[in-house]
Write a protein that holds these residues in place. Sequence first.
Motif, PDB file in Angstrom:
ATOM      1  N   TRP A  49       0.857  -1.183   0.000  1.00 50.40           N
ATOM      2  CA  TRP A  49       0.000   0.000   0.000  1.00 50.40           C
ATOM      3  C   TRP A  49       0.893   1.232   0.000  1.00 50.40           C
ATOM      4  CZ3 TRP A  49       0.901  -3.503   3.790  1.00 50.40           C
ATOM      5  CH2 TRP A  49       1.528  -3.059   4.946  1.00 50.40           C
ATOM      6  N   PRO A  50       0.362   2.402  -0.350  1.00 50.68           N
ATOM      7  CA  PRO A  50       1.191   3.611  -0.422  1.00 50.68           C
ATOM      8  C   PRO A  50       1.933   3.887   0.890  1.00 50.68           C
ATOM      9  CG  PRO A  50      -0.911   4.008  -1.478  1.00 50.68           C
ATOM     10  CD  PRO A  50      -1.021   2.655  -0.813  1.00 50.68           C
ATOM     11  N   GLY A  51       3.254   3.962   0.791  1.00 53.79           N
ATOM     12  CA  GLY A  51       4.063   4.232   1.978  1.00 53.79           C
ATOM     13  C   GLY A  51       4.317   3.025   2.855  1.00 53.79           C
ATOM     14  N   GLY A  52       3.797   1.867   2.479  1.00 53.74           N
ATOM     15  CA  GLY A  52       3.860   0.703   3.345  1.00 53.74           C
ATOM     16  C   GLY A  52       5.264   0.208   3.641  1.00 53.74           C
ATOM     17  N   LEU A  53       5.502  -0.166   4.920  1.00 55.98           N
ATOM     18  CA  LEU A  53       6.743  -0.791   5.373  1.00 55.98           C
ATOM     19  C   LEU A  53       7.995   0.009   4.976  1.00 55.98           C
ATOM     20  CD1 LEU A  53       5.904  -4.550   4.660  1.00 55.98           C
ATOM     21  CD2 LEU A  53       5.682  -3.302   6.804  1.00 55.98           C
ATOM     22  N   ASN A  54       7.938   1.323   5.217  1.00 57.12           N
ATOM     23  CA  ASN A  54       9.103   2.160   4.880  1.00 57.12           C
ATOM     24  C   ASN A  54      10.071   2.307   6.046  1.00 57.12           C
ATOM     25  OD1 ASN A  54       8.855   5.021   6.241  1.00 57.12           O
ATOM     26  ND2 ASN A  54       6.775   4.480   5.608  1.00 57.12           N
ATOM     27  N   GLY A  55       9.763   1.688   7.190  1.00 53.35           N
ATOM     28  CA  GLY A  55      10.698   1.668   8.306  1.00 53.35           C
ATOM     29  C   GLY A  55      10.923   2.999   8.998  1.00 53.35           C
ATOM     30  N   GLY A  56      10.047   3.959   8.797  1.00 54.00           N
ATOM     31  CA  GLY A  56      10.238   5.278   9.410  1.00 54.00           C
ATOM     32  C   GLY A  56      11.128   6.204   8.607  1.00 54.00           C
ATOM     33  N   ILE A  57      11.576   5.753   7.444  1.00 49.21           N
ATOM     34  CA  ILE A  57      12.459   6.566   6.606  1.00 49.21           C
ATOM     35  C   ILE A  57      11.754   7.832   6.121  1.00 49.21           C
ATOM     36  CG2 ILE A  57      13.669   6.623   4.380  1.00 49.21           C
ATOM     37  CD1 ILE A  57      14.251   3.607   4.813  1.00 49.21           C
ATOM     38  N   LEU A  58      10.508   7.689   5.707  1.00 52.18           N
ATOM     39  CA  LEU A  58       9.806   8.828   5.110  1.00 52.18           C
ATOM     40  C   LEU A  58       9.548   9.936   6.120  1.00 52.18           C
ATOM     41  CD1 LEU A  58       7.256   7.031   2.752  1.00 52.18           C
ATOM     42  CD2 LEU A  58       9.626   7.717   2.324  1.00 52.18           C
ATOM     43  N   SER A  59       9.136   9.575   7.333  1.00 47.78           N
ATOM     44  CA  SER A  59       8.876  10.614   8.337  1.00 47.78           C
ATOM     45  C   SER A  59      10.162  11.361   8.688  1.00 47.78           C
ATOM     46  CB  SER A  59       8.255   9.999   9.591  1.00 47.78           C
ATOM     47  OG  SER A  59       9.116   9.034  10.160  1.00 47.78           O
ATOM     48  N   ALA A  60      11.285  10.638   8.739  1.00 49.24           N
ATOM     49  CA  ALA A  60      12.561  11.293   9.047  1.00 49.24           C
ATOM     50  C   ALA A  60      12.959  12.259   7.943  1.00 49.24           C
ATOM     51  CB  ALA A  60      13.651  10.237   9.235  1.00 49.24           C
ATOM     52  N   LEU A  61      12.753  11.858   6.681  1.00 44.62           N
ATOM     53  CA  LEU A  61      13.094  12.739   5.565  1.00 44.62           C
ATOM     54  C   LEU A  61      12.183  13.964   5.536  1.00 44.62           C
ATOM     55  CD1 LEU A  61      13.759  10.101   2.757  1.00 44.62           C
ATOM     56  CD2 LEU A  61      15.446  11.399   4.079  1.00 44.62           C
ATOM     57  N   LYS A  62      10.914  13.777   5.885  1.00 46.84           N
ATOM     58  CA  LYS A  62      10.004  14.920   5.951  1.00 46.84           C
ATOM     59  C   LYS A  62      10.458  15.914   7.016  1.00 46.84           C
ATOM     60  CE  LYS A  62       5.745  12.604   4.419  1.00 46.84           C
ATOM     61  NZ  LYS A  62       4.396  12.131   4.858  1.00 46.84           N
ATOM     62  N   GLU A  63      10.917  15.405   8.155  1.00 42.93           N
ATOM     63  CA  GLU A  63      11.389  16.282   9.228  1.00 42.93           C
ATOM     64  C   GLU A  63      12.588  17.115   8.786  1.00 42.93           C
ATOM     65  OE1 GLU A  63      12.184  13.900  12.619  1.00 42.93           O
ATOM     66  OE2 GLU A  63      10.069  13.413  12.989  1.00 42.93           O
ATOM     67  N   GLU A  64      13.345  16.599   7.841  1.00 45.42           N
ATOM     68  CA  GLU A  64      14.507  17.314   7.345  1.00 45.42           C
ATOM     69  C   GLU A  64      14.158  18.236   6.174  1.00 45.42           C
ATOM     70  OE1 GLU A  64      17.632  14.545   6.530  1.00 45.42           O
ATOM     71  OE2 GLU A  64      17.781  13.886   8.609  1.00 45.42           O
ATOM     72  N   GLY A  65      12.870  18.302   5.824  1.00 46.33           N
ATOM     73  CA  GLY A  65      12.421  19.243   4.809  1.00 46.33           C
ATOM     74  C   GLY A  65      12.124  18.668   3.452  1.00 46.33           C
ATOM     75  N   ALA A  66      12.311  17.369   3.269  1.00 47.41           N
ATOM     76  CA  ALA A  66      12.057  16.768   1.966  1.00 47.41           C
ATOM     77  C   ALA A  66      10.556  16.689   1.682  1.00 47.41           C
ATOM     78  CB  ALA A  66      12.664  15.373   1.906  1.00 47.41           C
ATOM     79  N   LEU A  67      10.217  16.821   0.406  1.00 50.30           N
ATOM     80  CA  LEU A  67       8.855  16.587  -0.050  1.00 50.30           C
ATOM     81  C   LEU A  67       8.735  15.109  -0.414  1.00 50.30           C
ATOM     82  CD1 LEU A  67       8.490  19.672  -2.420  1.00 50.30           C
ATOM     83  CD2 LEU A  67       7.480  19.409  -0.137  1.00 50.30           C
ATOM     84  N   VAL A  68       7.674  14.454   0.032  1.00 49.47           N
ATOM     85  CA  VAL A  68       7.543  13.010  -0.143  1.00 49.47           C
ATOM     86  C   VAL A  68       6.241  12.665  -0.851  1.00 49.47           C
ATOM     87  CG1 VAL A  68       7.355  10.783   1.039  1.00 49.47           C
ATOM     88  CG2 VAL A  68       8.955  12.511   1.887  1.00 49.47           C
ATOM     89  N   ALA A  69       6.334  11.803  -1.852  1.00 46.65           N
ATOM     90  CA  ALA A  69       5.162  11.281  -2.556  1.00 46.65           C
ATOM     91  C   ALA A  69       5.118   9.776  -2.365  1.00 46.65           C
ATOM     92  CB  ALA A  69       5.226  11.628  -4.044  1.00 46.65           C
ATOM     93  N   THR A  70       3.923   9.244  -2.113  1.00 45.09           N
ATOM     94  CA  THR A  70       3.751   7.807  -1.916  1.00 45.09           C
ATOM     95  C   THR A  70       2.627   7.298  -2.820  1.00 45.09           C
ATOM     96  OG1 THR A  70       2.247   8.211  -0.048  1.00 45.09           O
ATOM     97  CG2 THR A  70       4.587   7.853   0.468  1.00 45.09           C
TER      98      THR A  70
END
Length: 273
Positions: free
Chosen positions: A49-70
């Motif tokens: 599913w969108p964003g599934g099993l990303n291990g917390g990588i996406l939230s960490a990248l968002k905190e650093e300012g990255a734009l994320v698409a899933t």
Amino acid sequence: MKRRRLFISAIAAAAAAFAPLLAADFSVAEPAADLHGLGVVYLHGKGGWPGGLNGGILSALKEEGALVATPEMPWSFHRRYDATYDQALAEIDAAIAALKTDGAHRIVLIGASLGANAAIGYAARHSELAGVVALAPGHLPDVGNMRSFVSDAVARAKTLIVEGKGNVPQSFPDMAQGIPLTTTATPTVYLSWFDPEGPAVIPKNAALMGAAASPVPLLWVVGKLDPIDRRGPEYAFNALARNPKSQYVEVIAGHLTTALVARGHVIDWINAL
């Protein structure tokens, strides 16, 4: 159908088991890096599913300012092969275009399992990417059990296409981490994913990446408990590793837990691009 339910149940159980870790606070005392201007497209795994099993990588990248698409890709649980491999790459194009509209000027693809396969396929055709992260690369129609398991179906799909029935949905075999499954797809779509000489073959796309004038840097992360680890870097990584930033990393993890275990390494590698 029973096997498919077992597979989905296994994924759900794994996700539930690791939910506390995924939700945990992994922050450190040092200030977060600045990834403003970076766009990240995350491609989930087969049956996911969108964003599934990303291990917390996406939230960490968002905190650093990255734009994320899933985006939800054609191999998701709900879609299950409703588009060809090339059409899936066009969907990645659309996700990247949306991120650029929102202000991203560098793009990193992160793919898990079949998503890693597609990320490598996309990079083989788009050398302008800032980087690719392939987490537990999967879906190997060119080798091993999958090749033999789907060989008759591939031959049948080719025959149906010749007979003018390429767009008529059929029942075909599938496999995920050695678990036999069935799926419904048109022969044209099925062949694009399962032909051992087709576009979804990782070593074929790796060779294209390596042959580019400016090869995209790629982080290949594989768990020691994942069957693909036995194939080593010789399977595909060596063919694409012409960029000095490319890395082959092994972690103590299984197929579904690679992203979680490798989280810190992935984030550090992206910050160093």
